[in-house]
Design a protein around this motif. Structure first.
Motif, short mmCIF file in Angstrom:
data_model
loop_
_atom_site.label_atom_id
_atom_site.label_comp_id
_atom_site.label_asym_id
_atom_site.label_seq_id
_atom_site.Cartn_x
_atom_site.Cartn_y
_atom_site.Cartn_z
N SER A 260 0.81 -1.22 0.00
CA SER A 260 0.00 0.00 0.00
C SER A 260 0.85 1.27 0.00
O SER A 260 0.41 2.30 -0.53
CB SER A 260 -0.95 -0.01 1.20
N GLU A 261 2.03 1.22 0.58
CA GLU A 261 2.90 2.40 0.61
C GLU A 261 3.14 2.96 -0.79
O GLU A 261 3.25 4.18 -0.97
CB GLU A 261 4.25 2.06 1.26
N MET A 262 3.20 2.07 -1.78
CA MET A 262 3.52 2.49 -3.14
C MET A 262 2.28 2.80 -3.98
O MET A 262 2.41 3.22 -5.14
CB MET A 262 4.34 1.40 -3.84
N GLU A 263 1.09 2.62 -3.42
CA GLU A 263 -0.13 2.77 -4.20
C GLU A 263 -0.31 4.18 -4.75
O GLU A 263 -0.73 4.37 -5.89
CB GLU A 263 -1.35 2.38 -3.36
N ASN A 264 -0.01 5.18 -3.94
CA ASN A 264 -0.23 6.56 -4.35
C ASN A 264 1.06 7.29 -4.70
O ASN A 264 1.10 8.52 -4.70
CB ASN A 264 -0.99 7.31 -3.26
N VAL A 265 2.10 6.52 -5.00
CA VAL A 265 3.34 7.11 -5.49
C VAL A 265 3.22 7.23 -7.01
O VAL A 265 2.95 6.24 -7.69
CB VAL A 265 4.55 6.23 -5.13
N GLY A 266 3.40 8.43 -7.52
CA GLY A 266 3.31 8.62 -8.96
C GLY A 266 3.28 10.09 -9.32
O GLY A 266 3.29 10.97 -8.46
N HIS A 267 3.28 10.35 -10.61
CA HIS A 267 3.11 11.70 -11.13
C HIS A 267 2.49 11.60 -12.52
O HIS A 267 2.38 10.50 -13.08
CB HIS A 267 4.45 12.47 -11.16
N GLU A 268 2.09 12.72 -13.08
CA GLU A 268 1.51 12.71 -14.42
C GLU A 268 2.50 12.11 -15.41
O GLU A 268 3.64 12.54 -15.51
CB GLU A 268 1.14 14.13 -14.85
N GLY A 269 2.06 11.07 -16.08
CA GLY A 269 2.92 10.37 -17.02
C GLY A 269 3.46 9.06 -16.48
O GLY A 269 4.00 8.25 -17.24
N TYR A 270 3.32 8.84 -15.16
CA TYR A 270 3.81 7.59 -14.56
C TYR A 270 2.98 7.30 -13.32
O TYR A 270 3.30 7.78 -12.23
CB TYR A 270 5.29 7.73 -14.22
#
Length: 290
Positions: A240-250
């Motif tokens: 879950s820690e990585m679920e909301n890791v991101g940015h536009e394009g990735y």
């Protein structure tokens, strides 16, 4: 004077044998498997160490500005033979998790004191890159120095310098400055070594992890003797820690980086490397041979 036929045959056989010997000894392909961003997340720390202990990772890159760097250092001290570089950074790309400089670095941060997200402009995220602002070379140098010195303090065995998102080679002045720092701190940059990039896998285009593994296996067969190759990726975990890791394009960071971990620990990959006689190596080992 006649020549003994047996002597003539022996001479021809000896000459043929000599001509058959390669002029240069053939060495097996060498491969550095570099796992970046240890220190960035707990999931990254756990995955990277897993890919070293039970997989093929040979070198890791420490981000000292990140909140999980202390845990990463503990893990690295528990694995003293693992080659470690300081992963210099002046960006903070993720939307929901931000990183800050160790120094004032006012020209490198947004209104909240966080590093800008990108080096180059991102059309989907305007005004979020260093190049869209009046950055100062002196502030980048001061920040790089602070990160190098903290890395050496936290983990004295740091063997080399690498850069996050290409922050050391996007500008000629920055590139020249980092060359100077590399010499001053007696830490070669990863790009100072003579190697070829691992054959382009385009892993993100593959439909599933099995397709990615098969592509990696095929790429291993393309490695040539007498060459050193570099593979760079970012292991993570499907948590879950990585679920909301991101940015536009990735956006699919959780899935993408957990797939990387699965590739690097897959027993078929290890078996293929052994079958092909590929030598896993690291930056420290290459430096020792210089």
């Amino acid at each position: 004077m006649s020549v003994n036929p047996n002597f003539r045959k022996l001479s021809l056989l000896l000459l043929f044998s000599i001509l058959s010997i390669p002029l240069f000894a053939q060495e097996p392909p060498q491969l550095i498997v570099r796992s970046d961003d240890i220190g960035s997340f707990n999931a990254a720390n756990l995955a990277i160490i897993e890919t070293y202990k039970n997989g093929i990772t040979t070198s890791v890159e420490l981000m000292v500005n990140c909140p999980w760097a202390p845990e990463a250092v503990k893990m690295l001290n528990e694995n003293p033979k693992l080659d470690v570089g300081v992963h210099l950074m002046i960006t903070s790309e993720w939307e929901n998790c931000k990183w800050r400089p160790l120094t004032a670095a006012k020209s490198l941060v947004d209104e909240y004191g966080n590093f800008f997200s990108f080096i180059y402009p991102n059309p989907k995220v305007p005004n979020a890159s260093i190049q869209e602002h009046q950055w100062k070379l002196a502030e980048i140098e001061a920040e790089f120095r602070a990160q190098i010195e903290l890395a050496k303090k936290m983990l004295p065995r740091i063997s080399h310098i690498s850069t996050h998102m290409g922050c050391g080679n996007w500008n000629d002045e920055v590139k020249a400055m980092l060359v100077r720092l590399s010499k001053e701190y007696n830490l070669l940059q990863d790009m100072d070594y003579e190697f070829k990039m691992f054959p382009n896998l385009d892993l993100k285009s593959k439909a599933n992890v099995e397709d990615k593994i098969q592509a990696f296996l095929k790429a291993l067969e393309e490695l040539k003797e007498n060459e050193v190759y570099l593979f760079v990726e970012h292991p993570g975990l499907d948590v879950s820690e990585m679920e909301n890791v991101g940015h536009e394009g990735y956006r699919n960071v959780r899935e993408d980086r957990s797939d990387v971990t699965k590739i690097l620990i897959d027993p078929r990959i290890k078996a293929k490397i052994k079958e092909l006689g590929i030598e896993l190596t690291d930056f420290q080992s290459l430096q020792a041979r210089k």
